[in-house]
Design an enzyme around this catalytic site. Structure first.
Site, PDB file in Angstrom:
ATOM      1  N   ARG A 168      -3.111  11.584   3.330  1.00  0.00           N
ATOM      2  CA  ARG A 168      -3.282  10.798   2.105  1.00  0.00           C
ATOM      3  C   ARG A 168      -3.498  11.728   0.902  1.00  0.00           C
ATOM      4  O   ARG A 168      -3.080  11.446  -0.205  1.00  0.00           O
ATOM      5  CB  ARG A 168      -4.485   9.836   2.244  1.00  0.00           C
ATOM      6  CG  ARG A 168      -4.309   8.712   3.253  1.00  0.00           C
ATOM      7  CD  ARG A 168      -3.231   7.735   2.821  1.00  0.00           C
ATOM      8  NE  ARG A 168      -3.408   7.262   1.472  1.00  0.00           N
ATOM      9  CZ  ARG A 168      -4.216   6.254   1.103  1.00  0.00           C
ATOM     10  NH1 ARG A 168      -4.887   5.587   2.006  1.00  0.00           N
ATOM     11  NH2 ARG A 168      -4.314   5.898  -0.170  1.00  0.00           N
ATOM     12  N   HIS A 189       0.886  -1.176   0.000  1.00  0.00           N
ATOM     13  CA  HIS A 189       0.000   0.000   0.000  1.00  0.00           C
ATOM     14  C   HIS A 189       0.922   1.225   0.000  1.00  0.00           C
ATOM     15  O   HIS A 189       1.033   1.942   0.999  1.00  0.00           O
ATOM     16  CB  HIS A 189      -0.913  -0.033   1.223  1.00  0.00           C
ATOM     17  CG  HIS A 189      -2.114   0.865   1.140  1.00  0.00           C
ATOM     18  ND1 HIS A 189      -2.355   1.703   0.056  1.00  0.00           N
ATOM     19  CD2 HIS A 189      -3.151   1.062   1.997  1.00  0.00           C
ATOM     20  CE1 HIS A 189      -3.484   2.365   0.273  1.00  0.00           C
ATOM     21  NE2 HIS A 189      -3.981   2.000   1.432  1.00  0.00           N
TER      22      HIS A 189
HETATM   23  N1   CP Z   1      -6.323   3.587   4.376  1.00  0.00           N
HETATM   24  C1   CP Z   1      -7.042   3.319   3.273  1.00  0.00           C
HETATM   25  O1   CP Z   1      -6.518   2.951   2.221  1.00  0.00           O
HETATM   26  O2   CP Z   1      -8.382   3.522   3.421  1.00  0.00           O
HETATM   27  P1   CP Z   1      -9.514   3.137   2.359  1.00  0.00           P
HETATM   28  O3   CP Z   1      -9.527   1.629   2.262  1.00  0.00           O
HETATM   29  O4   CP Z   1     -10.783   3.691   2.917  1.00  0.00           O
HETATM   30  O5   CP Z   1      -9.140   3.749   1.032  1.00  0.00           O
HETATM   31  N1  NVA Z   2      -4.701  -4.212   5.231  1.00  0.00           N
HETATM   32  C1  NVA Z   2      -5.952  -3.562   4.909  1.00  0.00           C
HETATM   33  C2  NVA Z   2      -5.724  -2.131   4.590  1.00  0.00           C
HETATM   34  C3  NVA Z   2      -6.942  -1.343   4.217  1.00  0.00           C
HETATM   35  C4  NVA Z   2      -6.620   0.094   3.905  1.00  0.00           C
HETATM   36  C5  NVA Z   2      -6.604  -4.289   3.734  1.00  0.00           C
HETATM   37  O1  NVA Z   2      -5.886  -4.691   2.807  1.00  0.00           O
HETATM   38  O2  NVA Z   2      -7.815  -4.477   3.755  1.00  0.00           O
END
Ligand code: CP
Ligand code: NVA
Length: 294
Positions: A281, A127
């Site tokens: 973000r 991510h």
């Molecule tokens: N932290 C994050 O990516 O949040 P969302 O899944 O809401 O985009």
């Molecule tokens: N680890 C989580 C992060 C969400 C922002 C997922 O992949 O669902």
């Protein structure tokens, strides 16, 4: 930088520049009002999103670009149409493709077939946009080359990008997870001697930053019960947060499952920076778009 698929394949110099740029974006939010005028940005979501979806769309608009938001129900990535064909088609219309997918291999395939830059908006592996905002938020508290970050929980996508980023920019990273839920080996190796992995929550002691994420990520819902048992001793509660420095901050990418991986007491603690982190973000996404398209 051509694509932004992960922190692991981003150089330390580029990463440091993105974090600096995100901080500048925050100080002067409307400075780049026309920087991406006339550019068209595709935002594709194979799974739900609040922060990523809204911050990306607003980032594009605030820089003069035109965002096109697409969901899996309409595109059918890999079901209605082959992944590489979707990539080749979108590439004819759009200047940048940003995608949230289950399988990181799909992103790699899209990047291979599209000429436009490809951005990872979260995959099973990384991510990276979140990590830029995380590093920006950490830098608001401590210099990145002095910080000690303790991540408690699942060695997942968020953990991978964070641990690679913290170690790359000179911080110390302690990952604390139950046996069997450790991060993947290539991320562990990337941290060198700046990184320790342990199953002992006591490793939070003296940390500047305590970070956690959900125990079952999107796509792992069927494992939720079994994971809740494995992670039972890894909830960030007042006692665990109390092991960190008295001025420590708490971070979580959100959404948080209050009462599972973290208690209300910690999310709502004066040391919690989760909403600054969520705000960042937006600034981080602007920095990423400008780096790729500016
Ligand atoms: N932290 C994050 O990516 O949040 P969302 O899944 O809401 O985009
Ligand atoms: N680890 C989580 C992060 C969400 C922002 C997922 O992949 O669902």
């Amino acid at each position: 930088m051509n694509d932004f698929l992960g922190i692991l394949d981003t150089g330390a110099d580029v990463l440091a520049r993105l974090v600096d740029s995100a901080s500048r974006m925050k100080r002067d939010r409307h400075r780049h009002r026309t920087a991406l005028a006339g550019r068209r940005i595709g935002l594709f979501f194979e799974k739900p999103s609040t922060r990523t979806r809204v911050s990306s769309e607003v980032a594009a608009v605030e820089m003069g670009a035109y965002p096109v938001v697409l969901g899996q129900h309409e595109v059918g990535l890999g079901t209605r149409e082959a992944v590489r064909d979707v990539a080749r088609v979108l590439d004819r219309y759009l200047d940048l493709l940003a995608l949230r997918v289950f399988d990181h291999a799909d992103l790699v395939e899209i990047a291979r077939y599209a000429h436009a830059p490809v951005v990872n908006l979260l995959s099973d592996l990384e991510h990276p946009c979140q990590a830029v905002a995380d590093l920006q938020t950490i830098a608001e508290h401590r210099p990145l080359d002095e910080v000690v970050v303790a991540y408690v929980g699942d060695g997942n996508n968020v953990c991978h990008s964070l641990m690679a980023g913290v170690a790359m920019l000179g911080g110390d990273m302690r990952v604390v997870c139950p046996p069997g839920f450790e991060p993947q080996e290539q991320f562990v190796r990337s941290g060198g001697d700046r990184l320790t992995i342990s199953s002992d929550p006591g490793a939070v002691e003296g940390a500047d930053v305590v970070y956690t994420d959900v125990w079952a990520s999107m796509g792992q819902e069927s494992e939720a019960r079994e994971r809740a048992e494995a992670f039972a001793g890894y909830r960030v509660d007042g006692a665990m947060f109390g092991l960190a420095r008295t001025d420590a901050i708490f971070l979580h990418c959100l959404p948080a499952h209050r009462g599972e991986e973290v208690t209300d007491e910690v999310v709502d603690h004066p040391g919690s920076r989760v909403f600054d982190q969520a705000e960042n973000r937006l600034h981080a996404m602007k920095a990423i778009l400008l780096e790729l398209l500016g």
